[in-house]
Design an enzyme around this catalytic site. Structure first.
Site, PDB file in Angstrom:
ATOM      1  N   HIS A   1       0.838  -1.211   0.000  1.00  0.00           N
ATOM      2  CA  HIS A   1       0.000   0.000   0.000  1.00  0.00           C
ATOM      3  C   HIS A   1       0.874   1.262   0.000  1.00  0.00           C
ATOM      4  O   HIS A   1       0.584   2.225  -0.715  1.00  0.00           O
ATOM      5  CB  HIS A   1      -0.894   0.039   1.253  1.00  0.00           C
ATOM      6  CG  HIS A   1      -1.956  -1.014   1.301  1.00  0.00           C
ATOM      7  ND1 HIS A   1      -2.092  -1.883   2.366  1.00  0.00           N
ATOM      8  CD2 HIS A   1      -2.930  -1.356   0.428  1.00  0.00           C
ATOM      9  CE1 HIS A   1      -3.131  -2.693   2.160  1.00  0.00           C
ATOM     10  NE2 HIS A   1      -3.642  -2.400   0.978  1.00  0.00           N
TER      11      HIS A   1
ATOM     12  N   LYS B   1     -15.993  -7.653   4.734  1.00  0.00           N
ATOM     13  CA  LYS B   1     -14.887  -8.064   5.613  1.00  0.00           C
ATOM     14  C   LYS B   1     -15.149  -7.644   7.053  1.00  0.00           C
ATOM     15  O   LYS B   1     -15.718  -6.577   7.294  1.00  0.00           O
ATOM     16  CB  LYS B   1     -13.579  -7.380   5.164  1.00  0.00           C
ATOM     17  CG  LYS B   1     -13.092  -7.780   3.781  1.00  0.00           C
ATOM     18  CD  LYS B   1     -11.793  -7.022   3.466  1.00  0.00           C
ATOM     19  CE  LYS B   1     -11.275  -7.292   2.068  1.00  0.00           C
ATOM     20  NZ  LYS B   1     -10.192  -6.357   1.688  1.00  0.00           N
TER      21      LYS B   1
ATOM     22  N   ARG C   1      -2.376  -6.073  -8.271  1.00  0.00           N
ATOM     23  CA  ARG C   1      -1.260  -6.987  -8.059  1.00  0.00           C
ATOM     24  C   ARG C   1      -1.214  -8.040  -9.156  1.00  0.00           C
ATOM     25  O   ARG C   1      -0.234  -8.174  -9.859  1.00  0.00           O
ATOM     26  CB  ARG C   1      -1.380  -7.664  -6.691  1.00  0.00           C
ATOM     27  CG  ARG C   1      -1.085  -6.706  -5.546  1.00  0.00           C
ATOM     28  CD  ARG C   1      -1.594  -7.229  -4.252  1.00  0.00           C
ATOM     29  NE  ARG C   1      -3.031  -7.484  -4.367  1.00  0.00           N
ATOM     30  CZ  ARG C   1      -3.804  -7.819  -3.366  1.00  0.00           C
ATOM     31  NH1 ARG C   1      -3.300  -7.977  -2.168  1.00  0.00           N
ATOM     32  NH2 ARG C   1      -5.093  -8.013  -3.538  1.00  0.00           N
TER      33      ARG C   1
ATOM     34  N   SER D   1      -3.294  -7.692   3.145  1.00  0.00           N
ATOM     35  CA  SER D   1      -3.440  -7.523   4.597  1.00  0.00           C
ATOM     36  C   SER D   1      -3.786  -8.848   5.270  1.00  0.00           C
ATOM     37  O   SER D   1      -3.302  -9.137   6.370  1.00  0.00           O
ATOM     38  CB  SER D   1      -4.529  -6.491   4.903  1.00  0.00           C
ATOM     39  OG  SER D   1      -4.227  -5.269   4.296  1.00  0.00           O
TER      40      SER D   1
END
Ligand code: PNS
Length: 160
Positions: free
Chosen positions: A17, A41, A90, A128
Site C-alpha cells: 500500500h 470483511k 497486483r 493484509s
C-alpha cells in the site's frame, strides 16, 4: 492541483500500500488515503487504529492526507473535489473485481476515473489478510509491513 483518492480497508496497511501511495504521488499533487469499511470483511483494527498506522507510515511523504469515509466512495471523492480513484493492482486475479467496481463508479458518475497502479514486484504477493495470518501464528512480518504496523500486529495478537 490534482487530488486523487486512494480508498481501501488498510486493515492494516502493508508495504505494498505504501508503495502505491508513493507511486501515486508521482502522478498527482495530493493523495488522500481514505480508510473505509468493506461490508464483506470483518475488520481486525478500528478505523482510528488503521488511520493512526497510515499516518505514521506516511510521515516521510508530503502531500498525503489520511481520512476515513462511510457510505459511498463516490460521494467522498466528490466531496474532496477529486475525480480520480487510485487502486493498486497486483495480479490478474484482482482485475475482475476492480474492473467491475471501476466501471460501476464511472456509470454512476461519468466524471470519475479509476487509475490502477501496479505495486512493486517485491510486494505482488502481499495483502493484509496474509500478513495478519502470519502475525497471528507468530510468523515474521518485518519487511512486509511498516514498522508501526509490525508493532501493532504484535500487540493485537499477543492479547488474543
Ligand atoms: O481494501 P478493500 O477492502 O478492497 O477496500 C474496499 C473499499 C472500502 C474501497 C470498498 O469496499 C468501497 O469502496 N466501499 C465503499 C462503498 C461503495 O462505494 N461501494 C460501491 C463501490 S462500486
Amino acid at each position: 492541483m490534482k487530488t486523487a483518492v486512494y480508498p481501501g480497508s488498510f486493515d492494516p496497511a502493508t508495504n505494498g500500500h505504501i508503495d502505491v501511495i508513493e507511486r501515486a504521488l508521482r502522478l498527482f499533487d495530493k493523495v488522500i488515503v481514505a480508510v473505509g469499511d468493506n461490508p464483506g470483511k470483518k475488520p481486525t483494527f478500528t478505523i482510528e487504529e488503521r488511520m493512526g498506522m497510515l499516518k505514521e507510515s506516511t510521515k516521510h511523504l508530503n502531500n498525503v492526507g489520511i481520512d476515513s469515509f462511510s457510505g459511498l466512495l463516490l460521494d467522498f471523492v466528490k466531496g474532496k473535489d477529486s475525480k480520480i480513484i487510485i487502486r493498486g493492482l497486483r495480479a490478474v486475479s484482482d482485475f475482475e473485481f476492480e474492473f467491475q467496481r471501476a466501471l460501476l463508479n464511472r456509470v454512476a458518475d461519468g466524471d470519475i476515473d479509476t487509475v490502477f497502479i501496479m505495486t512493486k514486484e517485491h510486494y505482488v504477493y502481499l495483502n493484509s489478510s496474509i500478513v495478519k495470518e502470519m502475525a497471528m501464528f507468530g510468523g515474521k512480518v518485518s519487511g512486509l509491513v511498516p514498522e508501526i504496523v509490525e508493532k501493532r500486529l504484535k500487540e493485537k495478537f499477543s492479547k488474543t
